[in-house]
Design an enzyme around this catalytic site. Structure first.
Site, PDB file in Angstrom:
ATOM      1  N   ALA A  75      63.063  51.619  24.580  1.00 20.51           N
ATOM      2  CA  ALA A  75      61.936  52.383  24.035  1.00 20.51           C
ATOM      3  C   ALA A  75      62.497  53.684  23.470  1.00 20.51           C
ATOM      4  CB  ALA A  75      60.934  52.664  25.146  1.00 20.51           C
ATOM      5  N   GLY A 118      63.831  48.652  27.152  1.00 18.01           N
ATOM      6  CA  GLY A 118      62.840  47.878  26.400  1.00 18.01           C
ATOM      7  C   GLY A 118      63.467  46.818  25.505  1.00 18.01           C
ATOM      8  N   GLU A 121      63.970  43.966  27.719  1.00 19.04           N
ATOM      9  CA  GLU A 121      62.634  43.455  28.057  1.00 19.04           C
ATOM     10  C   GLU A 121      62.026  42.678  26.894  1.00 19.04           C
ATOM     11  OE1 GLU A 121      61.520  47.458  29.250  1.00 19.04           O
ATOM     12  OE2 GLU A 121      61.031  46.727  31.244  1.00 19.04           O
ATOM     13  N   GLU A 141      66.788  52.543  32.731  1.00 19.35           N
ATOM     14  CA  GLU A 141      65.686  53.511  32.878  1.00 19.35           C
ATOM     15  C   GLU A 141      65.880  54.462  34.055  1.00 19.35           C
ATOM     16  OE1 GLU A 141      65.326  50.259  32.284  1.00 19.35           O
ATOM     17  OE2 GLU A 141      63.765  49.930  30.775  1.00 19.35           O
TER      18      GLU A 141
HETATM   19  N1  CAA Z   1      65.628  56.237  22.015  1.00 18.11           N
HETATM   20  C1  CAA Z   1      65.806  57.128  21.021  1.00 18.11           C
HETATM   21  N2  CAA Z   1      66.973  57.298  20.380  1.00 18.11           N
HETATM   22  C2  CAA Z   1      68.010  56.541  20.767  1.00 18.11           C
HETATM   23  C3  CAA Z   1      67.900  55.598  21.808  1.00 18.11           C
HETATM   24  C4  CAA Z   1      66.646  55.457  22.437  1.00 18.11           C
HETATM   25  N3  CAA Z   1      66.424  54.548  23.414  1.00 18.11           N
HETATM   26  N4  CAA Z   1      69.101  55.008  21.976  1.00 18.11           N
HETATM   27  C5  CAA Z   1      69.932  55.541  21.074  1.00 18.11           C
HETATM   28  N5  CAA Z   1      69.284  56.473  20.341  1.00 18.11           N
HETATM   29  C6  CAA Z   1      69.813  57.306  19.256  1.00 18.11           C
HETATM   30  C7  CAA Z   1      70.691  58.417  19.794  1.00 18.11           C
HETATM   31  O1  CAA Z   1      69.895  59.512  20.212  1.00 18.11           O
HETATM   32  C8  CAA Z   1      71.548  58.730  18.601  1.00 18.11           C
HETATM   33  O2  CAA Z   1      70.799  59.527  17.697  1.00 18.11           O
HETATM   34  P1  CAA Z   1      71.512  60.772  16.935  1.00 18.11           P
HETATM   35  O3  CAA Z   1      72.592  60.139  16.106  1.00 18.11           O
HETATM   36  O4  CAA Z   1      70.392  61.341  16.139  1.00 18.11           O
HETATM   37  O5  CAA Z   1      72.042  61.663  17.999  1.00 18.11           O
HETATM   38  C9  CAA Z   1      71.737  57.368  17.950  1.00 18.11           C
HETATM   39  O6  CAA Z   1      70.689  56.540  18.442  1.00 18.11           O
HETATM   40  C10 CAA Z   1      73.048  56.704  18.297  1.00 18.11           C
HETATM   41  O7  CAA Z   1      73.168  56.688  19.705  1.00 18.11           O
HETATM   42  P2  CAA Z   1      74.451  57.237  20.504  1.00 18.11           P
HETATM   43  O8  CAA Z   1      75.103  58.347  19.745  1.00 18.11           O
HETATM   44  O9  CAA Z   1      74.031  57.524  21.905  1.00 18.11           O
HETATM   45  O10 CAA Z   1      75.374  55.933  20.428  1.00 18.11           O
HETATM   46  P3  CAA Z   1      76.516  55.503  21.457  1.00 18.11           P
HETATM   47  O11 CAA Z   1      77.233  54.363  20.808  1.00 18.11           O
HETATM   48  O12 CAA Z   1      77.311  56.680  21.908  1.00 18.11           O
HETATM   49  O13 CAA Z   1      75.739  54.972  22.765  1.00 18.11           O
HETATM   50  C11 CAA Z   1      74.004  53.727  23.916  1.00 18.11           C
HETATM   51  C12 CAA Z   1      74.931  53.829  22.685  1.00 18.11           C
HETATM   52  C13 CAA Z   1      74.828  53.465  25.153  1.00 18.11           C
HETATM   53  C14 CAA Z   1      73.084  52.549  23.658  1.00 18.11           C
HETATM   54  C15 CAA Z   1      73.226  55.047  24.080  1.00 18.11           C
HETATM   55  O14 CAA Z   1      72.625  55.355  22.835  1.00 18.11           O
HETATM   56  C16 CAA Z   1      72.132  54.973  25.099  1.00 18.11           C
HETATM   57  O15 CAA Z   1      72.424  55.063  26.289  1.00 18.11           O
HETATM   58  N6  CAA Z   1      70.849  54.869  24.660  1.00 18.11           N
HETATM   59  C17 CAA Z   1      69.701  54.913  25.541  1.00 18.11           C
HETATM   60  C18 CAA Z   1      69.540  53.619  26.305  1.00 18.11           C
HETATM   61  C19 CAA Z   1      68.380  53.719  27.252  1.00 18.11           C
HETATM   62  O16 CAA Z   1      68.340  54.552  28.141  1.00 18.11           O
HETATM   63  N7  CAA Z   1      67.379  52.838  27.068  1.00 18.11           N
HETATM   64  C20 CAA Z   1      66.206  52.782  27.913  1.00 18.11           C
HETATM   65  C21 CAA Z   1      65.092  53.542  27.267  1.00 18.11           C
HETATM   66  S1  CAA Z   1      63.688  53.681  28.344  1.00 18.11           S
HETATM   67  C22 CAA Z   1      62.808  52.239  28.142  1.00 18.11           C
HETATM   68  O17 CAA Z   1      63.209  51.359  27.417  1.00 18.11           O
HETATM   69  C23 CAA Z   1      61.535  52.167  28.901  1.00 18.11           C
HETATM   70  C24 CAA Z   1      60.945  50.783  29.033  1.00 18.11           C
HETATM   71  O18 CAA Z   1      61.208  50.098  29.994  1.00 18.11           O
HETATM   72  C25 CAA Z   1      60.039  50.274  28.040  1.00 18.11           C
END
Ligand code: CAA
Length: 267
Positions: A75, A118, A121, A141
Site C-alpha cells: 500500500a 499489499g 496480499e 507491515e
Molecule cells: N509506498 C510508497 N512509496 C513507496 C513504497 C510504498 N509502499 N515502496 C517504495 N516506495 C517508493 C520509495 O519511497 C522511493 O521513492 P523516492 O524515490 O521518491 O524516494 C521509491 O519507491 C523507490 O523505493 P526505494 O528507494 O526504497 O527502493 P529500494 O530498492 O531501496 O527498496 C523496497 C525497495 C525494499 C521495496 C523498499 O522500497 C521498501 O521497503 N518499500 C516499502 C515496503 C513496505 O513496507 N510495504 C508494506 C506497505 S504497508 C501495506 O501494504 C499495508 C497493507 O497490508 C495493505
C-alpha cells in the site's frame, strides 16, 4: 475507460486461433517511480480494468503483473501515513481491494521482483501465483507499526501454514521465489525474462476451455477455503451436475469420443 493513469491494459490473442473467448487480458501495474505502491487511484484503476475484462466475451483469463523490479511494494505509505483511526474505520480502508476476488474469470498473478505488504496480499487474492526467479514476497507491515490489512494474516496462513506465516508477519523478513515455491505460495518459478510470456501462455490454455466450467472450477476451489469438507463436496457435486445443462459438456464429451478437438462456445 481504456486510458488509465497507473496501469496498462492489453488484450492478447493466440495466433491463428478461432477459439471463442480465447483472449487473455493483461493488466500491468505501472507506477514505476514508487515501485507500484498501491495508492487508492491505482487500485481504482485496477478494479475497473479487471471488471471490464471480466465482462469481455473475447477474454477468458486475466493476468496481473508489475515491472521487473516490483510487482507491488505494498500500500502507498505516504498516502497511508496521514490516516487516522476514525477515518480508516469509517471508510473501511482497503475493504474495496477485495473486489478483485469477485471476478468470475481466473486471474493469474505474474510476480517479478517485490511483492510486499499489499503487493503480496494482492497476489494472494489472485487464483494462481507464478513467480519470476527474482520475485520476493514479504509482509513487512510490522516494521511500520501496523499489521497486514488486506489478507496477509489470513490468506498467508492458508497458503503456507501457521508457523511460516507467523514468522513472516512477525519478523517482516522476505522469502525468495524458490522459498515461496517450497512453501506452496506459488505454483511455479519461471525465469524472470520469460515470466509474462509463460503467464499469458498459461492464460491461453485456460481461455480455450469451456468458460462456464472454468468459472465453476474457480468458484469451487475458492469455496474450499471457506467451507467444511462435506459442504464443499456437496457444493462441488451440485456444480458438477449443473454442467450437464451446458452445450460445452455435450461438445467436450462428443469431441473426446470422436477423437477431435472440442469447439467450446462457453455456453
Ligand atoms: N509506498 C510508497 N512509496 C513507496 C513504497 C510504498 N509502499 N515502496 C517504495 N516506495 C517508493 C520509495 O519511497 C522511493 O521513492 P523516492 O524515490 O521518491 O524516494 C521509491 O519507491 C523507490 O523505493 P526505494 O528507494 O526504497 O527502493 P529500494 O530498492 O531501496 O527498496 C523496497 C525497495 C525494499 C521495496 C523498499 O522500497 C521498501 O521497503 N518499500 C516499502 C515496503 C513496505 O513496507 N510495504 C508494506 C506497505 S504497508 C501495506 O501494504 C499495508 C497493507 O497490508 C495493505
Amino acid at each position: 475507460k481504456e486510458n488509465y493513469d497507473h496501469i496498462l491494459v492489453e488484450r492478447c490473442f493466440p495466433e491463428n486461433s478461432d477459439v471463442v473467448g480465447g483472449g487473455v487480458g493483461v493488466i500491468t501495474l505501472h507506477r514505476p517511480k514508487a515501485l507500484n505502491a498501491l495508492c487508492d487511484a491505482l487500485f481504482e484503476d485496477l478494479i475497473h480494468a479487471a471488471r471490464v475484462l471480466d465482462e469481455d466475451d473475447d477474454i477468458g483469463c486475466i493476468v496481473i503483473t508489475g515491472s521487473g523490479k516490483a510487482f507491488a511494494a505494498g500500500a502507498d505509505i505516504s498516502e497511508m501515513s496521514k490516516r487516522e483511526f476514525a477515518n480508516a474505520y469509517k471508510t473501511n480502508m482497503f475493504s474495496q481491494w477485495a473486489d478483485i476476488t469477485k471476478m468470475s474469470k481466473p486471474i493469474i498473478a505474474a510476480v517479478n521482483g517485490f511483492a510486499l505488504g499489499g503487493g503480496c496480499e494482492l497476489a494472494m487474492m489472485c487464483d494462481i501465483i507464478l513467480a519470476g526467479s527474482k520475485a520476493q514476497f514479504g509482509q513487512p507491515e510490522i516494521n511500520l507499526g501496523v499489521i497486514p490489512g488486506a489478507g496477509g494474516t489470513q490468506r498467508l496462513v492458508r497458503a503456507i501454514g501457521k508457523s511460516k506465516a507467523m514468522e513472516m508477519v512477525l519478523t517482516g523478513n522476505r522469502i525468495n521465489a524458490q522459498e515461496a515455491m517450497d512453501a506452496g505460495l506459488v505454483s511455479r518459478v519461471i525465469d524472470s525474462e520469460l515470466l509474462l510470456e509463460e503467464a499469458v501462455k498459461m492464460g491461453y490454455g485456460i481461455a480455450e476451455k469451456g468458460g462456464v466450467a472454468v468459472r465453476m472450477c474457480k468458484e469451487a476451489v475458492n469455496a474450499a477455503e471457506e467451507m467444511t469438507l462435506s459442504e464443499g463436496l456437496r457444493f462441488e457435486r451440485r456444480m458438477f451436475h449443473s454442467l450437464f445443462a451446458t452445450r460445452d459438456q455435450k461438445e467436450g464429451m462428443s469431441a473426446f469420443l470422436e477423437k477431435r478437438k472440442p469447439n467450446f462456445t462457453n455456453e
